[in-house]
Design a protein around this motif. Structure first.
Motif, PDB file in Angstrom:
ATOM      1  N   ARG A 177      -6.085   2.374   1.710  1.00  0.00           N
ATOM      2  CA  ARG A 177      -6.134   2.862   0.338  1.00  0.00           C
ATOM      3  C   ARG A 177      -4.992   2.220  -0.450  1.00  0.00           C
ATOM      4  O   ARG A 177      -3.944   1.947   0.102  1.00  0.00           O
ATOM      5  CB  ARG A 177      -5.969   4.392   0.295  1.00  0.00           C
ATOM      6  N   PRO A 178      -5.190   2.011  -1.746  1.00  0.00           N
ATOM      7  CA  PRO A 178      -6.419   2.261  -2.514  1.00  0.00           C
ATOM      8  C   PRO A 178      -7.416   1.107  -2.470  1.00  0.00           C
ATOM      9  O   PRO A 178      -8.485   1.207  -3.035  1.00  0.00           O
ATOM     10  CB  PRO A 178      -5.882   2.438  -3.943  1.00  0.00           C
ATOM     11  N   SER A 234      -1.708   7.680   6.896  1.00  0.00           N
ATOM     12  CA  SER A 234      -1.534   8.189   5.543  1.00  0.00           C
ATOM     13  C   SER A 234      -2.168   9.573   5.462  1.00  0.00           C
ATOM     14  O   SER A 234      -3.301   9.779   5.916  1.00  0.00           O
ATOM     15  CB  SER A 234      -2.191   7.242   4.530  1.00  0.00           C
ATOM     16  N   THR A 281       0.650   4.042  -3.002  1.00  0.00           N
ATOM     17  CA  THR A 281       0.088   5.369  -2.709  1.00  0.00           C
ATOM     18  C   THR A 281       1.137   6.472  -2.705  1.00  0.00           C
ATOM     19  O   THR A 281       0.796   7.646  -2.822  1.00  0.00           O
ATOM     20  CB  THR A 281      -0.648   5.365  -1.359  1.00  0.00           C
ATOM     21  N   SER A 282       2.402   6.108  -2.570  1.00  0.00           N
ATOM     22  CA  SER A 282       3.454   7.141  -2.599  1.00  0.00           C
ATOM     23  C   SER A 282       4.035   7.318  -3.988  1.00  0.00           C
ATOM     24  O   SER A 282       4.894   8.179  -4.200  1.00  0.00           O
ATOM     25  CB  SER A 282       4.574   6.775  -1.621  1.00  0.00           C
ATOM     26  N   ASP A 317      -8.626   2.188 -10.542  1.00  0.00           N
ATOM     27  CA  ASP A 317      -7.763   2.844  -9.556  1.00  0.00           C
ATOM     28  C   ASP A 317      -7.213   1.878  -8.508  1.00  0.00           C
ATOM     29  O   ASP A 317      -6.403   2.284  -7.668  1.00  0.00           O
ATOM     30  CB  ASP A 317      -8.508   3.992  -8.862  1.00  0.00           C
ATOM     31  N   GLN A 318      -7.636   0.612  -8.553  1.00  0.00           N
ATOM     32  CA  GLN A 318      -7.146  -0.376  -7.591  1.00  0.00           C
ATOM     33  C   GLN A 318      -6.247  -1.438  -8.227  1.00  0.00           C
ATOM     34  O   GLN A 318      -5.684  -2.265  -7.520  1.00  0.00           O
ATOM     35  CB  GLN A 318      -8.346  -1.066  -6.911  1.00  0.00           C
ATOM     36  N   PRO A 370       1.146  12.635  -4.242  1.00  0.00           N
ATOM     37  CA  PRO A 370       1.205  11.315  -3.611  1.00  0.00           C
ATOM     38  C   PRO A 370       0.818  11.408  -2.138  1.00  0.00           C
ATOM     39  O   PRO A 370       0.923  12.474  -1.515  1.00  0.00           O
ATOM     40  CB  PRO A 370       2.679  10.927  -3.772  1.00  0.00           C
ATOM     41  N   ASP A 371       0.350  10.304  -1.580  1.00  0.00           N
ATOM     42  CA  ASP A 371       0.088  10.262  -0.148  1.00  0.00           C
ATOM     43  C   ASP A 371       1.409  10.376   0.604  1.00  0.00           C
ATOM     44  O   ASP A 371       2.465   9.967   0.109  1.00  0.00           O
ATOM     45  CB  ASP A 371      -0.600   8.950   0.239  1.00  0.00           C
ATOM     46  N   ARG A 406      -3.255  12.675   2.913  1.00  0.00           N
ATOM     47  CA  ARG A 406      -3.546  12.956   1.504  1.00  0.00           C
ATOM     48  C   ARG A 406      -4.181  14.331   1.385  1.00  0.00           C
ATOM     49  O   ARG A 406      -5.161  14.642   2.074  1.00  0.00           O
ATOM     50  CB  ARG A 406      -4.502  11.895   0.951  1.00  0.00           C
ATOM     51  N   ALA A 425       0.828  -1.204   0.000  1.00  0.00           N
ATOM     52  CA  ALA A 425       0.000   0.000   0.000  1.00  0.00           C
ATOM     53  C   ALA A 425       0.861   1.251   0.000  1.00  0.00           C
ATOM     54  O   ALA A 425       0.576   2.224  -0.717  1.00  0.00           O
ATOM     55  CB  ALA A 425      -0.931  -0.010   1.208  1.00  0.00           C
TER      56      ALA A 425
END
Length: 291
Positions: free
Chosen positions: A90-91, A74, A44-45, A196-197, A51-52, A76, A40
C-alpha cells in the motif's frame, strides 16, 4: 533463534537497513528492498487521521549480527477491525507480472521461526483482525509454515499481467536515469495516477531516481508528452533487471501480457459473518478465511 518485535516507523526503518545484506543474499526484487519499503512506510505513516502502523518480526541470529529472518507488516485500523498486510503493498501501484513481496528467511528453519513470530503477533492483537499476505513467490517456506498455523486460512495463486515496453515501435523515445528527467515529466505524469497513489508514486520515483534505480521513458508529439513509462532497475551480479512499473500512452507502445504466478494467504479472527437472517453468532475461530 530468538524473536523480537520492532514497533513503529523509526524502529522498522532501522530493521530494514539492518536487513540489507539478507535482502541481497536472497536476491529479492526492487519492490522488496529498502528504498521501496521506506517510501511506502513514509507515505502510509504520514496521514494525520489513522495512519498505518508498521511492525517488524525479527529472527535474530544465534551469534551477534544482522537478522536471519524478517517479516515487515503494516497494521491499519478499519473501524473495530485491524487489517494486516505486507509493508510495501500500500498504497501502490505495484509493478505486476511477477511476485513483488517477500518474507525474508535465510533457510527453512528460520522460516519456521519467522512464522511463529507472526502468529504470536497476531494472537496478541486486541479485537478482530484480517490478514492478507499477497505477492509472494510460490513455495515460500514462511508462507507454508503460516498456512500450517492457520488451518482455516484461504490460499490462492494469482497470475497478473505484466506491463510490456514497446514504446520504440511508436516513435522516438527519450530514456534517462537522470533525476532531472523525472522532474520534467512529473507534471504530465501525476494527473494520470489515481489520487490516493500520487504521493507514493512521487516519493518512490524520486527516491529510486536518486540512486539510479529508475528509468524514465518519454515520447513527445510536438511539444506535448504523448507517453511516459517508469521502469524500475535492479542491479545485481546477473546485470540490470528492467521491470516496467507504471506508465501511460496516447500513441500505443504499451501492452499487457500474462506474467509469473504469485501466492497469497487471507485469514481473519473475530469477524461476525452475516447471513440472510441477520448476524450469525455461532462464533468464529482464529484463522477463519476472509473472502
Amino acid at each position: 533463534m530468538p524473536i523480537r518485535i520492532a514497533d513503529g516507523r523509526a524502529r522498522v526503518v532501522r530493521e530494514i537497513r539492518s536487513a540489507a545484506p539478507l535482502m541481497s543474499a536472497l536476491a529479492v526484487p526492487v519492490t522488496a528492498r529498502g528504498p521501496w519499503l521506506t517510501a511506502a512506510l513514509n507515505v502510509t505513516s504520514a496521514p494525520v487521521l489513522r495512519p498505518d502502523r508498521a511492525r517488524a518480526v525479527v529472527v535474530e541470529p544465534q551469534l551477534e549480527g544482522r537478522p536471519d529472518g524478517l517479516a515487515l507488516l503494516s497494521f491499519r485500523r478499519r473501524g473495530p477491525v485491524t487489517a494486516v498486510s505486507l509493508l510495501g503493498t500500500r498504497p501502490g501501484p505495484l509493478p505486476e507480472g511477477r511476485p513483488q513481496c517477500r518474507l525474508y528467511a535465510r533457510d527453512p528453519a528460520v522460516a519456521d521461526r519467522l512464522a511463529d513470530g507472526v502468529l504470536d503477533l497476531l494472537a496478541g492483537l486486541r479485537g478482530p483482525w484480517t490478514l492478507r499476505l499477497a505477492g509472494l513467490p510460490l513455495g515460500d517456506a514462511t508462507l507454508r509454515a503460516l498456512i500450517a498455523g492457520l488451518p482455516d486460512a484461504a490460499t490462492a495463486t494469482t497470475r497478473s499481467r505484466s506491463l510490456v515496453d514497446e514504446l520504440d515501435s511508436v516513435g522516438e523515445v527519450r530514456r534517462s536515469t537522470d533525476p532531472a528527467a523525472l522532474e520534467r515529466v512529473l507534471r504530465a505524469l501525476l494527473p494520470r495516477v489515481p489520487a490516493d497513489q500520487r504521493a507514493f508514486v512521487r516519493a518512490a520515483a524520486r527516491l529510486h531516481a536518486a540512486i539510479g534505480a529508475l528509468e524514465v521513458a518519454v515520447v513527445h508529439r510536438g511539444d506535448d508528452v504523448a507517453a511516459v513509462l517508469l521502469t524500475l532497475l535492479g542491479h545485481g551480479p546477473a546485470g540490470t533487471d528492467r521491470w516496467p512499473w507504471w506508465g501511460w500512452s496516447d500513441v500505443g507502445g504499451l501492452r499487457r501480457e500474462l506474467g509469473s504466478p504469485w501466492a497469497s494467504l487471507t485469514a481473519s479472527r473475530g469477524l461476525v459473518p452475516l447471513t440472510r437472517r441477520g448476524v450469525d453468532r455461532s462464533g468464529i475461530s482464529r484463522g477463519t478465511a476472509a473472502g
